[in-house]
Design a protein around this motif. Structure first.
Motif, PDB file in Angstrom:
ATOM      1  N   ILE A  62       2.445  -1.490   8.460  1.00 41.31           N
ATOM      2  CA  ILE A  62       2.061  -0.523   7.434  1.00 41.31           C
ATOM      3  C   ILE A  62       0.847  -1.020   6.650  1.00 41.31           C
ATOM      4  O   ILE A  62      -0.112  -0.277   6.423  1.00 41.31           O
ATOM      5  CB  ILE A  62       3.247  -0.250   6.489  1.00 41.31           C
ATOM      6  CG1 ILE A  62       4.342   0.522   7.237  1.00 41.31           C
ATOM      7  CG2 ILE A  62       2.807   0.522   5.258  1.00 41.31           C
ATOM      8  CD1 ILE A  62       5.682   0.555   6.516  1.00 41.31           C
ATOM      9  N   THR A  74       1.991   5.088   8.885  1.00 41.07           N
ATOM     10  CA  THR A  74       1.978   5.788   7.603  1.00 41.07           C
ATOM     11  C   THR A  74       3.147   6.761   7.562  1.00 41.07           C
ATOM     12  O   THR A  74       3.248   7.635   8.426  1.00 41.07           O
ATOM     13  CB  THR A  74       0.664   6.571   7.403  1.00 41.07           C
ATOM     14  OG1 THR A  74      -0.443   5.665   7.477  1.00 41.07           O
ATOM     15  CG2 THR A  74       0.658   7.265   6.050  1.00 41.07           C
ATOM     16  N   ASN A  88       0.802  -1.225   0.000  1.00 42.51           N
ATOM     17  CA  ASN A  88       0.000   0.000   0.000  1.00 42.51           C
ATOM     18  C   ASN A  88       0.837   1.278   0.000  1.00 42.51           C
ATOM     19  O   ASN A  88       0.306   2.374   0.199  1.00 42.51           O
ATOM     20  CB  ASN A  88      -0.952   0.014   1.194  1.00 42.51           C
ATOM     21  CG  ASN A  88      -0.239  -0.148   2.529  1.00 42.51           C
ATOM     22  OD1 ASN A  88       0.869  -0.667   2.594  1.00 42.51           O
ATOM     23  ND2 ASN A  88      -0.883   0.290   3.602  1.00 42.51           N
ATOM     24  N   LEU A  89       2.150   1.161  -0.209  1.00 36.43           N
ATOM     25  CA  LEU A  89       3.021   2.334  -0.275  1.00 36.43           C
ATOM     26  C   LEU A  89       3.630   2.479  -1.657  1.00 36.43           C
ATOM     27  O   LEU A  89       3.909   1.495  -2.340  1.00 36.43           O
ATOM     28  CB  LEU A  89       4.164   2.246   0.748  1.00 36.43           C
ATOM     29  CG  LEU A  89       3.828   2.269   2.231  1.00 36.43           C
ATOM     30  CD1 LEU A  89       5.114   2.370   3.046  1.00 36.43           C
ATOM     31  CD2 LEU A  89       2.865   3.401   2.595  1.00 36.43           C
ATOM     32  N   GLU A  95       7.408   6.445  -0.657  1.00 39.82           N
ATOM     33  CA  GLU A  95       6.977   6.278   0.737  1.00 39.82           C
ATOM     34  C   GLU A  95       7.738   5.144   1.406  1.00 39.82           C
ATOM     35  O   GLU A  95       8.218   5.277   2.540  1.00 39.82           O
ATOM     36  CB  GLU A  95       5.477   6.004   0.771  1.00 39.82           C
ATOM     37  CG  GLU A  95       4.621   7.197   0.381  1.00 39.82           C
ATOM     38  CD  GLU A  95       3.167   6.829   0.177  1.00 39.82           C
ATOM     39  OE1 GLU A  95       2.312   7.715   0.363  1.00 39.82           O
ATOM     40  OE2 GLU A  95       2.871   5.661  -0.182  1.00 39.82           O
ATOM     41  N   GLN A 136       3.660   6.381  16.146  1.00 41.54           N
ATOM     42  CA  GLN A 136       2.711   5.424  15.573  1.00 41.54           C
ATOM     43  C   GLN A 136       2.957   4.003  16.064  1.00 41.54           C
ATOM     44  O   GLN A 136       2.010   3.242  16.306  1.00 41.54           O
ATOM     45  CB  GLN A 136       2.798   5.480  14.052  1.00 41.54           C
ATOM     46  CG  GLN A 136       2.406   6.852  13.494  1.00 41.54           C
ATOM     47  CD  GLN A 136       2.598   6.934  11.992  1.00 41.54           C
ATOM     48  OE1 GLN A 136       1.775   6.422  11.228  1.00 41.54           O
ATOM     49  NE2 GLN A 136       3.684   7.554  11.543  1.00 41.54           N
ATOM     50  N   GLY A 196      -2.358  -0.577   8.271  1.00 43.01           N
ATOM     51  CA  GLY A 196      -2.788   0.802   8.460  1.00 43.01           C
ATOM     52  C   GLY A 196      -2.370   1.419   9.777  1.00 43.01           C
ATOM     53  O   GLY A 196      -2.870   2.488  10.154  1.00 43.01           O
TER      54      GLY A 196
END
Length: 323
Positions: free
Chosen positions: A285, A291, A122-123, A127, A169, A288
């Motif tokens: 990551i 990020t 998802n990056l 990123e 995070q 979720g």
């Protein structure tokens, strides 16, 4: 191939974009077409050769042995050695190259396959390239050195920086109540990444009277470790991850002694790149829970400008390099 090359120590002015030989894949390694990299404090220390001890650790007393800097990398596997089994051409990967020769500021790099993991799906490459060094430092500082536990009160000093933004995070992912310490211009960013409480050190004392923490992770080191001891619980732990070189050496050399006289745990965290932790970060990551926050983006030819920006110590999150 194109690469940012350094042949002497100095400011960012010593870095040059040059044509160099494309590396040949080793038997147990992979050739990666680098799509993105990022910069962090280690890059400017290696570039300048300061503190002087760095020259003994990495070689090159008068001139740098490491000609191509760059530790964080994300890209696509171009070729694999005959003994490499984990990846195949076309795989998208990311990794920390600090223990295999650096070299991320280039179009291609050869590394052992154990230095890499599959990129978070998802990056983007840019990123993903901001993750390895800083997020590994945050993860290992909290989990291994700080021994973070669910429900603990955790303070992240330097919460808006590269390590600090990941630490906020990761601490939340481990179930902690997190206080982020940052300056006024970065309060909204630290709130956005999930801090439960925020202390603006330009307006309030970061060590507020009566407030105690089970764990303080210091990614800034702008004040003495002794200032933080009263803010620790009776079994609390202070972990120094980054910041002032003088304060880093103080904790490295005298942390055990300070722990003994203060009856608190005072520790220094030195990251150890490893594939297993890259996989843990990838899973967090993709779930979720982490990020990356990118402050600015530069091209490969702009690496000198990216490092100059980082040296001003005003970066929020990370600085990415599109290769």
């Amino acid at each position: 191939m194109k690469a940012i090359v350094q042949t002497e120590y100095g400011s960012a002015d010593v870095l040059r974009l040059e044509d160099v030989e494309k590396p040949v894949v080793p038997d147990n390694g992979v050739l990666v077409r680098v799509r993105a990299a990022s910069v962090h404090a280690g890059d400017w220390h290696l570039m300048r050769g300061t503190p002087f001890l760095i020259r003994f650790i990495f070689g090159g007393l008068l001139k740098p042995k490491i000609k191509i800097l760059g530790t964080d990398a994300a890209g696509r596997v171009e070729a694999v050695g005959k003994d490499a089994t984990q990846f195949k051409p076309g795989d998208e990967v990311f990794g920390d190259l600090s223990e295999c020769g650096f070299g991320a500021f280039a179009e291609y790099v050869c590394v052992p396959e154990t230095a890499l993991a599959l990129k978070p799906a998802n990056l983007t490459f840019e990123e993903a390239a901001t993750v390895p060094v800083s997020a590994l430092a945050a993860l290992q500082g909290l989990r291994d050195v700080g021994q973070i536990q669910p429900g603990q009160k955790v303070s992240i000093v330097g919460a808006s920086g590269g390590v600090g933004s990941f630490a906020v995070q990761i601490a939340k992912a481990y179930g902690a109540e997190v206080t982020g310490v940052c300056s006024t211009s970065k309060v909204e960013m630290v709130r956005a990444i999930g801090a439960d409480h925020i202390i603006d050190y330009t307006q309030d004392d970061a060590i507020q009277k009566g407030q105690q923490y089970d764990l303080i992770l210091d990614a800034a080191a702008y004040r003495s470790v002794f200032d933080y001891l009263p803010a620790l619980t009776s079994r609390g732990t202070y972990v120094l991850v980054g910041g002032s070189t003088a304060r880093l050496f103080l904790v490295m050399l005298f942390g055990s002694w300070i722990s003994k006289i203060s009856r608190r745990n005072v520790k220094f965290q030195a990251s150890k790149p490893n594939q297993a932790d890259l996989v843990i970060l990838r899973d967090l990551i993709e779930a979720g829970k982490i990020t990356p926050f990118i402050d600015r983006r530069y091209s490969l030819s702009e690496v000198p400008a990216a490092i100059r920006h980082l040296e001003q110590r005003q970066v929020r999150g990370k600085v990415s390099i599109a290769v």
